[in-house]
Motif scaffolding. Structure first.
Motif, PDB file in Angstrom:
ATOM      1  N   ARG A 138       0.825  -1.213   0.000  1.00 10.17           N
ATOM      2  CA  ARG A 138       0.000   0.000   0.000  1.00 10.17           C
ATOM      3  C   ARG A 138       0.857   1.259   0.000  1.00 10.17           C
ATOM      4  O   ARG A 138       0.446   2.292  -0.526  1.00 10.17           O
ATOM      5  N   LEU A 139       2.051   1.172   0.590  1.00  8.42           N
ATOM      6  CA  LEU A 139       2.924   2.339   0.696  1.00  8.42           C
ATOM      7  C   LEU A 139       3.880   2.484  -0.492  1.00  8.42           C
ATOM      8  O   LEU A 139       4.709   3.383  -0.507  1.00  8.42           O
ATOM      9  N   GLY A 140       3.760   1.589  -1.480  1.00  7.06           N
ATOM     10  CA  GLY A 140       4.536   1.737  -2.702  1.00  7.06           C
ATOM     11  C   GLY A 140       5.798   0.910  -2.795  1.00  7.06           C
ATOM     12  O   GLY A 140       6.593   1.082  -3.718  1.00  7.06           O
ATOM     13  N   PHE A 141       6.004  -0.021  -1.858  1.00 14.72           N
ATOM     14  CA  PHE A 141       7.186  -0.897  -1.925  1.00 14.72           C
ATOM     15  C   PHE A 141       6.944  -2.005  -2.946  1.00 14.72           C
ATOM     16  O   PHE A 141       5.822  -2.480  -3.106  1.00 14.72           O
ATOM     17  N   ALA A 142       8.021  -2.431  -3.589  1.00 16.31           N
ATOM     18  CA  ALA A 142       7.972  -3.548  -4.539  1.00 16.31           C
ATOM     19  C   ALA A 142       9.123  -4.498  -4.234  1.00 16.31           C
ATOM     20  O   ALA A 142      10.180  -4.075  -3.759  1.00 16.31           O
ATOM     21  N   VAL A 143       8.921  -5.766  -4.521  1.00 17.53           N
ATOM     22  CA  VAL A 143       9.960  -6.773  -4.330  1.00 17.53           C
ATOM     23  C   VAL A 143      11.041  -6.570  -5.387  1.00 17.53           C
ATOM     24  O   VAL A 143      10.739  -6.476  -6.577  1.00 17.53           O
ATOM     25  N   VAL A 144      12.299  -6.515  -4.926  1.00 18.44           N
ATOM     26  CA  VAL A 144      13.430  -6.381  -5.857  1.00 18.44           C
ATOM     27  C   VAL A 144      14.421  -7.528  -5.690  1.00 18.44           C
ATOM     28  O   VAL A 144      15.425  -7.581  -6.390  1.00 18.44           O
ATOM     29  N   GLY A 145      14.146  -8.447  -4.771  1.00 15.43           N
ATOM     30  CA  GLY A 145      15.018  -9.595  -4.575  1.00 15.43           C
ATOM     31  C   GLY A 145      14.534 -10.439  -3.413  1.00 15.43           C
ATOM     32  O   GLY A 145      13.536 -10.119  -2.767  1.00 15.43           O
ATOM     33  N   GLU A 146      15.250 -11.521  -3.176  1.00 10.63           N
ATOM     34  CA  GLU A 146      14.933 -12.372  -2.036  1.00 10.63           C
ATOM     35  C   GLU A 146      16.202 -13.031  -1.538  1.00 10.63           C
ATOM     36  O   GLU A 146      17.185 -13.166  -2.270  1.00 10.63           O
ATOM     37  N   ASN A 147      16.168 -13.413  -0.271  1.00 14.35           N
ATOM     38  CA  ASN A 147      17.304 -14.062   0.366  1.00 14.35           C
ATOM     39  C   ASN A 147      16.731 -15.045   1.382  1.00 14.35           C
ATOM     40  O   ASN A 147      16.413 -14.642   2.504  1.00 14.35           O
ATOM     41  N   GLY A 148      16.561 -16.280   0.993  1.00 11.77           N
ATOM     42  CA  GLY A 148      15.977 -17.263   1.906  1.00 11.77           C
ATOM     43  C   GLY A 148      14.536 -16.922   2.210  1.00 11.77           C
ATOM     44  O   GLY A 148      13.723 -16.813   1.298  1.00 11.77           O
ATOM     45  N   VAL A 149      14.229 -16.727   3.473  1.00  9.59           N
ATOM     46  CA  VAL A 149      12.856 -16.413   3.863  1.00  9.59           C
ATOM     47  C   VAL A 149      12.546 -14.924   3.775  1.00  9.59           C
ATOM     48  O   VAL A 149      11.423 -14.511   4.040  1.00  9.59           O
ATOM     49  N   TYR A 150      13.528 -14.104   3.409  1.00  6.77           N
ATOM     50  CA  TYR A 150      13.333 -12.655   3.358  1.00  6.77           C
ATOM     51  C   TYR A 150      13.137 -12.154   1.939  1.00  6.77           C
ATOM     52  O   TYR A 150      13.848 -12.565   1.023  1.00  6.77           O
ATOM     53  N   LEU A 151      12.185 -11.244   1.787  1.00  7.81           N
ATOM     54  CA  LEU A 151      12.009 -10.511   0.549  1.00  7.81           C
ATOM     55  C   LEU A 151      12.699  -9.163   0.719  1.00  7.81           C
ATOM     56  O   LEU A 151      12.585  -8.520   1.767  1.00  7.81           O
ATOM     57  N   LYS A 152      13.393  -8.733  -0.310  1.00  3.60           N
ATOM     58  CA  LYS A 152      14.024  -7.422  -0.314  1.00  3.60           C
ATOM     59  C   LYS A 152      13.068  -6.476  -1.026  1.00  3.60           C
ATOM     60  O   LYS A 152      12.713  -6.704  -2.185  1.00  3.60           O
ATOM     61  N   LEU A 153      12.623  -5.443  -0.312  1.00  7.21           N
ATOM     62  CA  LEU A 153      11.670  -4.493  -0.865  1.00  7.21           C
ATOM     63  C   LEU A 153      12.343  -3.139  -1.052  1.00  7.21           C
ATOM     64  O   LEU A 153      13.228  -2.762  -0.285  1.00  7.21           O
TER      65      LEU A 153
END
Length: 171
Positions: A138-153
């Motif tokens: 809702r605040l405008g973040f998008a996924v740009v990567g991932e590392n295991g259980v973490y999404l990089k936003l």
């Protein structure tokens, strides 16, 4: 949305007991699944908190380590690394009793407003199962990567809200 008066203040050594309890609150559901004695759980949580605390201090020595207060009561923490072109939200945690009250939305709104005013992108990591992803989208973040259980936003300055892509869609 809550009408609590919010403020940030620098975390100091006297806050370590609160910060440790806050950390423990993030692991309570997970540790409810193990058949450990309370003393073993306490020792584990202390070790894990100390490891995380020292890691953040070593990796981000010039970061802002802030407590979030609502009506003069500590209710969470936010750790921030302000760079020339990017704000990294290292960690944002609220006590479970203060989740769902709009506090996280207000905290993020203030940070995004400040970052936008400076033309900074904003990044954070979130577990791929964390329901806070809806807020970040809702605040405008998008996924740009991932590392295991973490999404990089990441959120670009002034970004309009957009959907967060599922982790499986990343390649």
């Amino acid at each position: 949305m809550t009408s609590l008066a919010l403020r940030f203040r620098p975390a100091v050594d006297a806050d370590l007991a609160f910060l440790r309890a806050l950390y423990a609150s993030t692991r309570s559901a997970e540790l409810a699944q193990v058949a450990w004695e309370p003393a073993a759980i306490d020792a584990f949580l202390t070790q894990q908190f100390n490891a995380q605390h020292h890691y953040y201090q070593a990796q981000f020595p010039d970061a802002e380590y802030l407590l979030i207060e609502a009506d003069a009561q500590s209710v969470g923490r936010v750790y921030l690394h302000w760079g020339a072109t990017h704000l990294q939200i290292i960690d944002l945690v609220l006590l479970p009793s203060h989740c769902g009250l709009g506090i996280g939305t207000r905290v993020l709104g203030q940070l995004l407003e400040r970052a936008d005013a400076q033309g900074l992108s904003v990044g954070l990591h979130v577990e791929n199962y964390n329901p806070a992803q809806r807020l970040y989208a809702r605040l405008g973040f998008a996924v740009v990567g991932e590392n295991g259980v973490y999404l990089k936003l990441r959120r670009l300055p002034g970004a309009l809200p957009q959907a967060i892509a599922p982790a499986a869609a990343l390649s």
